[in-house]
Design an enzyme around this catalytic site. Structure first.
Site, mmCIF file in Angstrom:
data_model
loop_
_atom_site.group_PDB
_atom_site.id
_atom_site.type_symbol
_atom_site.label_atom_id
_atom_site.label_comp_id
_atom_site.label_asym_id
_atom_site.label_seq_id
_atom_site.Cartn_x
_atom_site.Cartn_y
_atom_site.Cartn_z
ATOM 1 N N SER A 63 0.804 -1.229 0.000
ATOM 2 C CA SER A 63 0.000 0.000 0.000
ATOM 3 C C SER A 63 0.839 1.283 0.000
ATOM 4 C CB SER A 63 -0.888 -0.002 1.241
ATOM 5 O OG SER A 63 -2.212 0.205 0.897
ATOM 6 N N LYS A 112 1.026 3.350 -3.051
ATOM 7 C CA LYS A 112 -0.086 4.238 -3.446
ATOM 8 C C LYS A 112 0.319 5.715 -3.373
ATOM 9 C CE LYS A 112 -3.480 0.821 -1.896
ATOM 10 N NZ LYS A 112 -4.270 0.355 -0.745
ATOM 11 N N TYR A 124 -1.358 -1.907 -11.144
ATOM 12 C CA TYR A 124 -1.567 -1.829 -9.688
ATOM 13 C C TYR A 124 -0.847 -2.981 -8.963
ATOM 14 C CZ TYR A 124 -3.789 -2.008 -5.149
ATOM 15 O OH TYR A 124 -3.982 -2.072 -3.796
ATOM 16 N N TYR A 144 -4.691 3.007 7.185
ATOM 17 C CA TYR A 144 -5.951 2.274 7.044
ATOM 18 C C TYR A 144 -6.981 2.847 8.018
ATOM 19 C CZ TYR A 144 -2.699 -0.981 4.813
ATOM 20 O OH TYR A 144 -1.737 -1.532 4.029
ATOM 21 N N VAL A 163 0.891 -3.847 3.736
ATOM 22 C CA VAL A 163 0.778 -5.185 4.324
ATOM 23 C C VAL A 163 2.056 -6.024 4.194
ATOM 24 C CG1 VAL A 163 -1.750 -5.316 4.162
ATOM 25 C CG2 VAL A 163 -0.346 -6.157 2.267
HETATM 26 N N1 GLU Z 1 -1.494 -5.401 -2.853
HETATM 27 C C1 GLU Z 1 -2.303 -5.224 -1.704
HETATM 28 C C2 GLU Z 1 -3.741 -5.376 -2.100
HETATM 29 O O1 GLU Z 1 -4.179 -4.708 -2.999
HETATM 30 C C3 GLU Z 1 -2.031 -3.900 -1.086
HETATM 31 C C4 GLU Z 1 -2.814 -3.707 0.123
HETATM 32 C C5 GLU Z 1 -2.089 -3.068 1.257
HETATM 33 O O2 GLU Z 1 -0.889 -3.056 1.443
HETATM 34 O O3 GLU Z 1 -2.863 -2.534 2.026
HETATM 35 O O4 GLU Z 1 -4.449 -6.170 -1.557
#
Ligand code: GLU
Length: 305
Positions: A61, A64, A189, A241, A259
């Site tokens: 994440s 992002k 992504y 989050y 994550v």
């Molecule tokens: N690749 C993960 C997903 O899209 C990223 C999520 C994350 O790190 O929160 O599920």
């Protein structure tokens, strides 16, 4: 400073046993639960490394914010924030529910999965290769590391277990909130999430945002001060989050977690912090990483909120 960070690393790494490594992407389940790295890069370029700063993990994440910075630079704030909102959500990062309930059906912010997928679609580069190369170039510039690459095993693992993200993307297309080639967008992504870094890279990423877009290692103005400020603002409200509010109260530093167990924090005008420890809490934040940042905030007087 070095001793303080070493003590913080020692005390917080023990907390990792309270969390568990992400398993919903099979390749992530293989991460070493005992690995712990902590790095600080100050705005004058001074660096402090503690624990295992060679340990490599995927941004997940945290990627992002890289793509958000790129989209803000290339498409401008108004275009980005008419496609995605900028308000926090109390829902999990991959939640589908809210997208259908709220009208217009627009992701709440660019740091939940639905919002991040829309941000990828805004990039002007042609095709999946053009978009991922632009993201990799931005990541390399922000982290002063020309070797940053996609971890192919994690990318394939993500792609093979992507029902949830596919559902988000196809729903967004059905309501007109996502345009372009969906398979290309999803592929980019998954690859951006699979960019591999270490704690030192992460601290430089935080430092570049902290120094208003100027990378303190290379001296290059990578993004505008306005983009850096917007990214810090979104990290403050949405970066951890559904634990973002609690983190703002307890730690008070703009930050983004992933994550893979990494957390990148950005203390405006002072420093970037990169910490990694794969075991996560219920919300998806690294348990030992949270402990380290709480201690740093208090002991180094880094609270800015
Ligand atoms: N690749 C993960 C997903 O899209 C990223 C999520 C994350 O790190 O929160 O599920």
């Amino acid at each position: 400073m070095k001793e303080t960070l070493a003590l913080i690393a020692q005390a917080s790494s023990i907390q990792a046993s309270k969390g568990s490594v992400a398993t919903y992407i099979p390749e992530l389940a293989k991460a070493d639960p005992e690995a712990f790295g902590l790095a600080v890069t100050e705005c004058d370029g001074t660096q402090y490394l503690s624990g295992n700063c060679e340990f490599r993990f995927t941004l997940q994440s945290i990627s992002k914010v890289v793509t958000l910075a790129l989209a803000l630079e290339e498409r401008g704030k108004d275009n980005v924030f008419s496609a995605v909102g900028n308000s926090p959500t109390a829902d999990p990062f991959n939640s589908i529910m809210r997208l259908e309930m709220d009208a217009p059906h627009r992701p709440h912010n660019p740091l939940i999965n639905s919002g991040a997928i829309v941000v990828v679609s805004l990039l002007p580069e042609e095709g999946r290769e053009g978009k991922i190369e632009a993201i990799l170039d931005m990541a390399r510039d922000l982290m002063a590391n020309g070797d940053i690459k996609v971890n192919d095993r994690v990318y394939r693992s993500e792609k093979n277990t992507s029902d949830r993200n596919r559902s988000l993307a196809y729903f967004l297309r059905s309501v007109g909130s996502l345009k372009g080639d969906i398979e290309d967008i999803l592929d980019v992504y998954f690859r951006q999430c699979s960019m591999e870094v270490n704690a030192k890279d992460l601290s430089i990423l935080g430092a570049t945002f902290a120094c208003d877009g100027l990378n303190p290692i290379t001296g290059k103005q990578v993004i505008s001060p306005q983009t850096a400020r917007i990214v810090r603002a979104i990290m403050t409200t949405c970066g951890m989050y559904d634990g973002s509010g609690e983190f703002a109260v307890n730690v008070g530093i703009p930050a983004k977690s992933g994550v893979g167990g990494g957390i990148m924090a950005s203390v405006p005008g002072r420093m970037g912090i990169g910490v990694v420890s794969p075991p996560l809490d219920q919300r998806g934040n690294s348990v030992a990483g949270l402990a380290a940042l709480a201690a740093i905030s208090e002991q180094l007087h880094c609270r800015v909120l």
